[in-house]
Design a protein around this motif. Sequence first.
Motif, mmCIF file in Angstrom:
data_model
loop_
_atom_site.group_PDB
_atom_site.id
_atom_site.type_symbol
_atom_site.label_atom_id
_atom_site.label_comp_id
_atom_site.label_asym_id
_atom_site.label_seq_id
_atom_site.Cartn_x
_atom_site.Cartn_y
_atom_site.Cartn_z
ATOM 1 N N ALA A 179 0.860 -1.156 0.088
ATOM 2 C CA ALA A 179 0.204 0.029 0.005
ATOM 3 C C ALA A 179 0.961 1.192 -0.055
ATOM 4 O O ALA A 179 0.473 2.387 0.508
ATOM 5 C CB ALA A 179 -0.993 0.062 1.274
ATOM 6 N N ASN A 180 2.065 1.052 -0.492
ATOM 7 C CA ASN A 180 3.163 2.320 -0.214
ATOM 8 C C ASN A 180 3.095 3.030 -1.929
ATOM 9 O O ASN A 180 3.892 3.935 -1.710
ATOM 10 C CB ASN A 180 4.443 1.587 -0.297
ATOM 11 N N HIS A 181 2.137 2.842 -2.683
ATOM 12 C CA HIS A 181 2.128 3.741 -3.689
ATOM 13 C C HIS A 181 0.814 4.273 -3.921
ATOM 14 O O HIS A 181 -0.297 3.612 -4.147
ATOM 15 C CB HIS A 181 2.639 3.098 -4.925
ATOM 16 N N ALA A 182 0.590 5.566 -3.667
ATOM 17 C CA ALA A 182 -0.566 6.189 -3.565
ATOM 18 C C ALA A 182 -1.619 5.930 -4.819
ATOM 19 O O ALA A 182 -0.759 5.855 -6.066
ATOM 20 C CB ALA A 182 -0.790 7.532 -3.291
ATOM 21 N N ALA A 184 5.098 5.792 -13.593
ATOM 22 C CA ALA A 184 5.450 6.124 -11.989
ATOM 23 C C ALA A 184 4.462 5.019 -11.233
ATOM 24 O O ALA A 184 3.523 4.577 -11.840
ATOM 25 C CB ALA A 184 4.950 7.507 -11.486
ATOM 26 N N TRP A 185 5.315 4.466 -10.394
ATOM 27 C CA TRP A 185 4.268 3.502 -9.606
ATOM 28 C C TRP A 185 2.996 4.187 -9.030
ATOM 29 O O TRP A 185 2.155 3.444 -8.512
ATOM 30 C CB TRP A 185 5.216 2.791 -8.445
ATOM 31 N N THR A 186 2.926 5.409 -8.778
ATOM 32 C CA THR A 186 1.920 6.077 -8.518
ATOM 33 C C THR A 186 0.822 6.622 -9.500
ATOM 34 O O THR A 186 -0.183 7.153 -9.283
ATOM 35 C CB THR A 186 2.358 7.537 -7.349
ATOM 36 N N ALA A 192 7.457 -2.633 -20.610
ATOM 37 C CA ALA A 192 5.972 -3.317 -20.464
ATOM 38 C C ALA A 192 6.285 -4.679 -19.671
ATOM 39 O O ALA A 192 7.509 -5.077 -19.594
ATOM 40 C CB ALA A 192 5.601 -3.621 -21.797
ATOM 41 N N ARG A 193 5.295 -5.025 -18.838
ATOM 42 C CA ARG A 193 5.530 -6.170 -18.052
ATOM 43 C C ARG A 193 4.481 -7.190 -18.533
ATOM 44 O O ARG A 193 3.197 -7.026 -17.894
ATOM 45 C CB ARG A 193 5.302 -5.973 -16.756
ATOM 46 N N PRO A 194 4.870 -7.957 -19.399
ATOM 47 C CA PRO A 194 3.699 -8.824 -20.226
ATOM 48 C C PRO A 194 3.457 -9.971 -19.321
ATOM 49 O O PRO A 194 4.367 -10.571 -18.343
ATOM 50 C CB PRO A 194 4.393 -9.716 -21.389
ATOM 51 N N ALA A 229 3.096 -6.218 -13.468
ATOM 52 C CA ALA A 229 3.214 -4.957 -13.106
ATOM 53 C C ALA A 229 2.399 -5.099 -11.395
ATOM 54 O O ALA A 229 1.904 -6.202 -11.123
ATOM 55 C CB ALA A 229 2.027 -4.186 -14.157
ATOM 56 N N ASN A 230 2.539 -3.896 -10.953
ATOM 57 C CA ASN A 230 1.518 -3.849 -9.686
ATOM 58 C C ASN A 230 0.023 -3.890 -9.891
ATOM 59 O O ASN A 230 -0.153 -3.086 -10.777
ATOM 60 C CB ASN A 230 1.700 -2.574 -8.809
ATOM 61 N N LEU A 231 -0.749 -4.701 -9.407
ATOM 62 C CA LEU A 231 -2.114 -4.952 -9.777
ATOM 63 C C LEU A 231 -3.172 -4.248 -8.828
ATOM 64 O O LEU A 231 -3.022 -4.724 -7.751
ATOM 65 C CB LEU A 231 -2.384 -6.437 -10.134
ATOM 66 N N GLY A 256 -5.103 -1.928 -0.993
ATOM 67 C CA GLY A 256 -3.978 -2.250 -1.615
ATOM 68 C C GLY A 256 -3.913 -2.817 -3.061
ATOM 69 O O GLY A 256 -4.869 -2.790 -3.427
ATOM 70 N N PHE A 257 -2.746 -3.165 -2.884
ATOM 71 C CA PHE A 257 -2.372 -3.714 -4.361
ATOM 72 C C PHE A 257 -1.484 -4.978 -4.495
ATOM 73 O O PHE A 257 -0.773 -4.975 -3.438
ATOM 74 C CB PHE A 257 -1.735 -2.838 -5.395
ATOM 75 N N ALA A 258 -1.441 -5.910 -5.383
ATOM 76 C CA ALA A 258 -0.591 -6.880 -5.419
ATOM 77 C C ALA A 258 0.611 -6.496 -6.014
ATOM 78 O O ALA A 258 0.757 -6.321 -7.288
ATOM 79 C CB ALA A 258 -1.212 -8.210 -6.305
ATOM 80 N N ASN A 259 1.653 -6.946 -5.369
ATOM 81 C CA ASN A 259 3.135 -6.727 -6.014
ATOM 82 C C ASN A 259 3.712 -8.071 -6.290
ATOM 83 O O ASN A 259 4.197 -8.479 -5.373
ATOM 84 C CB ASN A 259 3.803 -5.826 -4.984
ATOM 85 N N GLY A 260 3.681 -8.555 -7.440
ATOM 86 C CA GLY A 260 3.839 -10.049 -7.575
ATOM 87 C C GLY A 260 5.455 -10.026 -7.633
ATOM 88 O O GLY A 260 6.214 -9.132 -7.769
ATOM 89 N N ALA A 261 6.115 -11.149 -7.422
ATOM 90 C CA ALA A 261 7.642 -11.326 -7.677
ATOM 91 C C ALA A 261 8.107 -11.199 -8.630
ATOM 92 O O ALA A 261 7.400 -11.175 -9.846
ATOM 93 C CB ALA A 261 7.896 -12.842 -6.991
ATOM 94 N N ASN A 262 9.235 -10.604 -8.801
ATOM 95 C CA ASN A 262 9.995 -10.293 -9.911
ATOM 96 C C ASN A 262 10.389 -11.589 -10.507
ATOM 97 O O ASN A 262 11.866 -11.637 -10.372
ATOM 98 C CB ASN A 262 11.110 -9.132 -9.692
ATOM 99 N N ALA A 263 10.075 -12.294 -11.334
ATOM 100 C CA ALA A 263 10.338 -13.596 -11.854
ATOM 101 C C ALA A 263 9.519 -14.014 -12.804
ATOM 102 O O ALA A 263 8.093 -13.835 -12.779
ATOM 103 C CB ALA A 263 10.380 -14.433 -10.638
HETATM 104 C C1 GCU Z 1 9.545 -1.081 -6.889
HETATM 105 C C2 GCU Z 1 8.189 -0.649 -6.460
HETATM 106 C C3 GCU Z 1 7.253 -1.877 -6.380
HETATM 107 C C4 GCU Z 1 7.442 -2.692 -7.619
HETATM 108 C C5 GCU Z 1 8.755 -3.079 -7.967
HETATM 109 C C6 GCU Z 1 8.804 -4.148 -9.411
HETATM 110 O O1 GCU Z 1 10.405 -1.760 -5.888
HETATM 111 O O2 GCU Z 1 8.215 -0.013 -4.940
HETATM 112 O O3 GCU Z 1 5.862 -1.503 -5.917
HETATM 113 O O4 GCU Z 1 6.729 -3.695 -7.318
HETATM 114 O O5 GCU Z 1 9.853 -2.037 -8.137
HETATM 115 O O6 GCU Z 1 9.808 -3.762 -10.000
HETATM 116 O O7 GCU Z 1 8.160 -4.755 -9.449
#
Ligand code: GCU
Length: 117
Positions: free
Chosen positions: A11-14, A77-79, A54-56, A108-110, A20-27
């Motif tokens: 919940a750190n990006h307004a 931007a993430w916001t 882009a994040r497909p 992406a953040n969903l 809140g939103f889902a921040n999936g793992a970077n993988a």
């Molecule tokens: C940053 C950002 C996250 C995002 C992440 C990413 O850390 O703060 O919200 O998910 O980048 O690249 O996925």
Amino acid sequence: MISDAGGTIDANHAGYSGTGFANGANAVGSYVEWQVAGPASTLTFGFANGTTAARPVDISVDGTVVAAAVPFPSTGAWTTWSTVARPISLAAGSHTLRLTATTADGPANLDYLDVAP
Ligand code: GCU
């Protein structure tokens, strides 16, 4: 949203909706999953992508990919939140909808999924 494999709910990006939103793992293979009710003809995803690339994701319904490598483009931007919509049909009843990242950046953040009849 019922599952976020390897990721976190943040919940750190307004600017997101709800709590809140889902921040999936970077993988590759990182996924976010919902249980959704049909019928539906259009799915709309709220998201943010603060990177330049882009994040497909592959979109699957009940385990079958129905839209491959759908790009979730940079929003700058993430916001900054935007939407991606796709004409995806869901029959009546409950379905498992999954977005699976196809690159090492993950999804992406969903923020939300809207299911329109
Ligand atoms: C940053 C950002 C996250 C995002 C992440 C990413 O850390 O703060 O919200 O998910 O980048 O690249 O996925």
